[in-house]
Design a protein around this motif. Structure first.
Motif, mmCIF file in Angstrom:
data_model
loop_
_atom_site.group_PDB
_atom_site.id
_atom_site.type_symbol
_atom_site.label_atom_id
_atom_site.label_comp_id
_atom_site.label_asym_id
_atom_site.label_seq_id
_atom_site.Cartn_x
_atom_site.Cartn_y
_atom_site.Cartn_z
ATOM 1 N N ILE A 151 -3.508 16.246 9.544
ATOM 2 C CA ILE A 151 -2.504 17.252 9.191
ATOM 3 C C ILE A 151 -1.525 17.437 10.339
ATOM 4 O O ILE A 151 -0.315 17.516 10.119
ATOM 5 C CB ILE A 151 -3.180 18.578 8.806
ATOM 6 C CG1 ILE A 151 -3.963 18.399 7.512
ATOM 7 C CG2 ILE A 151 -2.169 19.706 8.674
ATOM 8 C CD1 ILE A 151 -4.845 19.568 7.153
ATOM 9 N N LEU A 152 -2.037 17.480 11.538
ATOM 10 C CA LEU A 152 -1.173 17.667 12.710
ATOM 11 C C LEU A 152 -0.156 16.532 12.840
ATOM 12 O O LEU A 152 1.036 16.778 13.037
ATOM 13 C CB LEU A 152 -2.018 17.764 13.977
ATOM 14 C CG LEU A 152 -1.259 17.961 15.286
ATOM 15 C CD1 LEU A 152 -0.410 19.226 15.245
ATOM 16 C CD2 LEU A 152 -2.230 18.003 16.449
ATOM 17 N N ARG B 145 3.929 16.733 12.536
ATOM 18 C CA ARG B 145 4.782 16.274 13.643
ATOM 19 C C ARG B 145 5.777 15.222 13.172
ATOM 20 O O ARG B 145 6.961 15.254 13.553
ATOM 21 C CB ARG B 145 3.925 15.736 14.788
ATOM 22 C CG ARG B 145 3.236 16.855 15.544
ATOM 23 C CD ARG B 145 2.314 16.434 16.676
ATOM 24 N NE ARG B 145 2.632 15.209 17.354
ATOM 25 C CZ ARG B 145 1.720 14.342 17.802
ATOM 26 N NH1 ARG B 145 0.445 14.567 17.628
ATOM 27 N NH2 ARG B 145 2.095 13.249 18.410
ATOM 28 N N LEU B 146 5.321 14.288 12.337
ATOM 29 C CA LEU B 146 6.222 13.260 11.809
ATOM 30 C C LEU B 146 7.307 13.878 10.934
ATOM 31 O O LEU B 146 8.490 13.542 11.068
ATOM 32 C CB LEU B 146 5.428 12.225 11.002
ATOM 33 C CG LEU B 146 4.607 11.230 11.811
ATOM 34 C CD1 LEU B 146 3.584 10.537 10.931
ATOM 35 C CD2 LEU B 146 5.514 10.217 12.499
ATOM 36 N N ALA B 147 6.910 14.781 10.048
ATOM 37 C CA ALA B 147 7.883 15.421 9.158
ATOM 38 C C ALA B 147 8.924 16.197 9.957
ATOM 39 O O ALA B 147 10.128 16.085 9.698
ATOM 40 C CB ALA B 147 7.165 16.332 8.168
ATOM 41 N N ARG B 148 8.473 16.966 10.930
ATOM 42 C CA ARG B 148 9.420 17.729 11.770
ATOM 43 C C ARG B 148 10.365 16.788 12.511
ATOM 44 O O ARG B 148 11.564 17.048 12.593
ATOM 45 C CB ARG B 148 8.660 18.585 12.779
ATOM 46 C CG ARG B 148 8.234 19.902 12.230
ATOM 47 C CD ARG B 148 7.762 20.841 13.349
ATOM 48 N NE ARG B 148 6.691 21.634 12.814
ATOM 49 C CZ ARG B 148 5.436 21.607 13.224
ATOM 50 N NH1 ARG B 148 5.064 20.836 14.215
ATOM 51 N NH2 ARG B 148 4.526 22.361 12.651
ATOM 52 N N ALA C 64 5.735 5.375 17.983
ATOM 53 C CA ALA C 64 4.376 5.622 18.467
ATOM 54 C C ALA C 64 4.401 6.367 19.796
ATOM 55 O O ALA C 64 3.632 7.314 19.999
ATOM 56 C CB ALA C 64 3.626 4.301 18.613
ATOM 57 N N GLU C 65 5.298 5.982 20.680
ATOM 58 C CA GLU C 65 5.403 6.641 21.978
ATOM 59 C C GLU C 65 5.801 8.106 21.815
ATOM 60 O O GLU C 65 5.209 8.989 22.436
ATOM 61 C CB GLU C 65 6.414 5.907 22.863
ATOM 62 C CG GLU C 65 6.483 6.434 24.272
ATOM 63 C CD GLU C 65 7.402 5.621 25.166
ATOM 64 O OE1 GLU C 65 7.949 6.205 26.106
ATOM 65 O OE2 GLU C 65 7.570 4.401 24.911
ATOM 66 N N VAL C 66 6.775 8.363 20.961
ATOM 67 C CA VAL C 66 7.220 9.739 20.716
ATOM 68 C C VAL C 66 6.088 10.583 20.130
ATOM 69 O O VAL C 66 5.899 11.742 20.507
ATOM 70 C CB VAL C 66 8.446 9.755 19.762
ATOM 71 C CG1 VAL C 66 8.779 11.159 19.311
ATOM 72 C CG2 VAL C 66 9.655 9.105 20.426
ATOM 73 N N MET C 67 5.316 9.987 19.211
ATOM 74 C CA MET C 67 4.239 10.717 18.523
ATOM 75 C C MET C 67 2.939 10.729 19.316
ATOM 76 O O MET C 67 1.970 11.372 18.923
ATOM 77 C CB MET C 67 3.973 10.088 17.144
ATOM 78 C CG MET C 67 5.079 10.285 16.143
ATOM 79 S SD MET C 67 5.270 12.021 15.692
ATOM 80 C CE MET C 67 6.990 12.244 16.110
#
Length: 67
Positions: free
Chosen positions: A42-43, A47-50, A20-23
Motif C-alpha cells: 500500500i505504501l 508513493r507511486l500515485a503521488r 527505482a532510485e526515486v522510489m
C-alpha cells in the motif's frame, strides 16, 4: 492487477532504474510491477500515485472489477 506504471514512467521519459532510485526500490521491483508479476505494498502504491500525480485507482486497475 493491471497498472499504468510503464505508461506514466515513459511519459516522463524515465528509465526503470531512475524510477527505482526515486522510489527507493530495486529496478527489478519496477520491472515486476510493470509486467504484472508483483503487486505493490500500500505504501509503495501511494508513493507511486503521488509521484505521478494520479490516484491509486487511476494507476492500478482491478481486473475483477472490469468483468
Amino acid at each position: 492487477m493491471k497498472n499504468r506504471l510503464e505508461e506514466l514512467r515513459l511519459a516522463r521519459g524515465m528509465k526503470q532504474d531512475e524510477l527505482a532510485e526515486v522510489m527507493k526500490v530495486s529496478r527489478q521491483t519496477i520491472s515486476s510491477l510493470e509486467n504484472g508479476r508483483y503487486n505493490p505494498s500500500i505504501l509503495l502504491a501511494l508513493r507511486l500515485a503521488r509521484y505521478f500525480g494520479v490516484t491509486v485507482e487511476e494507476m492500478f486497475i482491478d481486473e475483477e472489477e472490469e468483468a
